[in-house]
Motif scaffolding. Structure first.
Motif, short mmCIF file in Angstrom:
data_model
loop_
_atom_site.label_atom_id
_atom_site.label_comp_id
_atom_site.label_asym_id
_atom_site.label_seq_id
_atom_site.Cartn_x
_atom_site.Cartn_y
_atom_site.Cartn_z
N GLU A 127 0.84 -1.21 0.00
CA GLU A 127 0.00 0.00 0.00
C GLU A 127 0.87 1.25 0.00
N ARG A 128 1.93 1.24 0.80
CA ARG A 128 2.85 2.40 0.82
C ARG A 128 3.51 2.59 -0.55
N ARG A 129 3.96 1.49 -1.12
CA ARG A 129 4.61 1.58 -2.44
C ARG A 129 3.63 2.08 -3.50
N THR A 130 2.38 1.61 -3.40
CA THR A 130 1.36 2.03 -4.36
C THR A 130 1.12 3.53 -4.24
N GLN A 131 1.02 4.04 -3.01
CA GLN A 131 0.80 5.48 -2.80
C GLN A 131 1.96 6.29 -3.37
N ARG A 132 3.19 5.81 -3.17
CA ARG A 132 4.36 6.52 -3.72
C ARG A 132 4.31 6.56 -5.25
N ALA A 133 3.95 5.40 -5.82
CA ALA A 133 3.90 5.33 -7.28
C ALA A 133 2.82 6.26 -7.83
N ILE A 154 1.40 11.32 -10.65
CA ILE A 154 0.72 12.63 -10.64
C ILE A 154 1.73 13.74 -10.88
N ARG A 155 2.91 13.63 -10.23
CA ARG A 155 3.95 14.66 -10.44
C ARG A 155 4.39 14.68 -11.90
N ASP A 156 4.56 13.49 -12.49
CA ASP A 156 4.98 13.44 -13.90
C ASP A 156 3.93 14.10 -14.80
N ARG A 157 2.66 13.82 -14.53
CA ARG A 157 1.61 14.43 -15.35
C ARG A 157 1.59 15.94 -15.16
N LEU A 158 1.79 16.38 -13.91
CA LEU A 158 1.81 17.83 -13.68
C LEU A 158 2.98 18.48 -14.41
N ARG A 159 4.15 17.82 -14.38
CA ARG A 159 5.30 18.37 -15.11
C ARG A 159 4.99 18.42 -16.61
N GLY A 160 4.39 17.32 -17.07
CA GLY A 160 4.04 17.29 -18.50
C GLY A 160 3.00 18.34 -18.84
N SER A 161 2.04 18.54 -17.97
CA SER A 161 0.99 19.54 -18.23
C SER A 161 1.58 20.95 -18.12
N GLU A 162 2.58 21.13 -17.25
CA GLU A 162 3.22 22.46 -17.15
C GLU A 162 3.95 22.77 -18.45
N GLU A 163 4.63 21.74 -18.98
CA GLU A 163 5.34 21.97 -20.24
C GLU A 163 4.35 22.25 -21.36
N GLU A 164 3.25 21.49 -21.39
CA GLU A 164 2.22 21.72 -22.41
C GLU A 164 1.61 23.10 -22.20
#
Length: 163
Positions: free
Chosen positions: A126-132, A137-147
């Motif tokens: 469960e902890r590993r799943t939450q981290r993943a 989400i961070r990757d998507r936010l970075r990608g959306s910031e670039e977009e």
């Protein structure tokens, strides 16, 4: 199987001799015991004298100094109120369990032991799943910031063209 009368008489005589020998042995054994008995009786009588009860004087007040040591002190009557109080306290036992846990009373499901054994492993997963999930989400936010930056840059370029 048939024996003659003479042989039967011989066997009877032999048996009588064995019985006599046995009786003499028993009598000799008793004589030995009788010789030892006075010694045993003396030892027993000495033990009885040693084991005599010591006199305890409860109601008699002796005048002799040696006997005053054997006098038992006067007993004090116990308080009835204390005895009654003790009995009442013993009759009202304190409750052992104040709250009843319904989970303990309900029957357990057949797979409760499997869930118990797997619980620690599931916590780690469960902890590993939450981290993943957080990382995705961070990757998507970075990608959306670039977009977003590209979109803003594209909008700024198109606005600049119209001026």
């Amino acid at each position: 199987m048939e024996q003659s009368v003479g042989s039967l008489q011989e066997l009877a005589l032999k048996r009588k001799e064995r019985l006599k020998a046995l009786k003499t042995r028993q009598l000799q054994g008793r004589d030995d015991d009788e010789e030892e008995e006075p010694e045993k009786k003396k030892a027993l009588s000495e033990e009885v004298e040693e084991k005599h009860r010591e006199i305890k004087l409860r109601n008699y007040t002796p005048e002799d100094e040696e006997l005053k040591d054997r006098q038992v002190p006067k007993a004090k009557p116990a308080s009835v109120e204390e005895k009654v109080r003790d009995q009442l306290e013993a009759a009202n036992p304190e409750p052992i369990i104040e709250e009843v846990d319904l989970a303990n009373l309900a029957p357990r499901k057949p797979d409760w032991d499997l869930k118990r054994d797997v619980a620690k492993k599931l916590e780690r997963l469960e902890r590993r799943t939450q981290r993943a999930i957080a990382e995705l989400i961070r990757d998507r936010l970075r990608g959306s910031e670039e977009e977003l930056a590209e979109a803003v840059g594209a909008v700024g370029v198109t606005e600049g063209d119209s001026d």
